[in-house]
Design a protein around this motif. Structure first.
Motif, PDB file in Angstrom:
ATOM      1  N   UNK A 125      69.483   2.784  24.185  1.00  0.00           N
ATOM      2  CA  UNK A 125      69.673   3.958  25.033  1.00  0.00           C
ATOM      3  C   UNK A 125      70.340   5.080  24.245  1.00  0.00           C
ATOM      4  N   UNK A 126      70.180   6.296  24.713  1.00  0.00           N
ATOM      5  CA  UNK A 126      70.767   7.443  24.016  1.00  0.00           C
ATOM      6  C   UNK A 126      72.289   7.387  23.966  1.00  0.00           C
ATOM      7  N   UNK A 127      72.882   6.659  24.887  1.00  0.00           N
ATOM      8  CA  UNK A 127      74.343   6.539  24.872  1.00  0.00           C
ATOM      9  C   UNK A 127      74.844   5.758  23.653  1.00  0.00           C
ATOM     10  N   UNK A 128      73.920   5.048  22.968  1.00  0.00           N
ATOM     11  CA  UNK A 128      74.291   4.298  21.770  1.00  0.00           C
ATOM     12  C   UNK A 128      74.132   5.121  20.493  1.00  0.00           C
ATOM     13  N   UNK A 129      73.578   6.330  20.607  1.00  0.00           N
ATOM     14  CA  UNK A 129      73.338   7.143  19.419  1.00  0.00           C
ATOM     15  C   UNK A 129      74.650   7.695  18.869  1.00  0.00           C
TER      16      UNK A 129
END
Length: 218
Positions: free
Chosen positions: A33-37
């Motif tokens: 997910x983008x929250x892991x970027x």
């Protein structure tokens, strides 16, 4: 070709590297997910790099911990990446200096057995009418075409000896370079022609202007 009898029909599983995860699809979206970027770290390769043909494009990264969790999706130099959604079958070879990273869910990566397969030959093959026809006939989704591992594994591939693969690649590169040179020569001739036509039109316009203004009357 006199050596055509040496060619075999194979599938991808016959010619990938014996190492684990040599033929691998991207991870589930929930694990990326983008929250892991993060701003810097291990690069995430997706369709944007493949479609652009530019491994350096993009700025999505994950940290060490997330990379270790998704290490089965790690890419290496000279892996072939294949796009799966919309623009299906588009490929990119990662060069020797590609950043360490993983593929996202919209890609499959192939690490070929270098004793059997030349990655540039197979990039050319995936762009052939035979491969495209197979992909198009098998990949119809609801709103867009979707390629998957099952479709790729069913693709029958003519496999010449490795030396012949490399010769085919070199012949195509030579033909492409020759075509580009001829194209450039044609464009130079066309530009020269257009320049002369513009000059003639300018002279013609000047003469007409002079004529209608009475300057040509003696």
């Amino acid at each position: 070709h006199p050596k055509r009898k040496e060619w075999k029909m194979v599938t991808l599983t016959d010619i990938v590297s014996p190492e684990k995860n040599a033929l691998k699809s991207g991870p589930f979206g929930s694990s990326l997910k983008k929250e892991f970027y993060v701003k810097r770290g291990y690069k995430i390769y997706g369709q944007e790099q493949v479609i652009r043909g530019d491994h350096e494009y993009g700025n999505y990264f994950i940290n060490e911990n997330r990379f270790q969790m998704l290490k089965s999706c790690e890419v290496k130099p000279y892996d072939l990446l294949i796009s799966l959604v919309g623009t299906i079958g588009k490929t990119l070879i990662l060069p020797h200096n590609a950043k360490k990273g993983i593929i996202n869910p919209r890609l499959i990566k192939i690490t070929f057995n270098k004793q059997l397969a030349d990655v540039e030959f197979f990039q050319l093959y995936f762009d052939s009418s035979n491969a495209k026809s197979h992909f198009q006939s098998k990949s119809h989704g609801g709103t867009m075409n979707i390629l998957n591992m099952g479709i790729l594994k069913k693709l029958l591939i003519p496999l010449p000896p490795l030396l012949i693969q490399k010769q085919i690649v070199q012949n195509i590169k030579y033909a492409e370079e020759k075509f580009q040179l001829q194209k450039k020569q044609f464009e130079n001739i066309k530009n020269n022609y257009d320049s002369k036509i513009n000059y003639i039109n300018h002279i013609q316009s000047s003469v007409l202007d002079s004529a209608f203004s009475g300057k040509l009357i003696q």
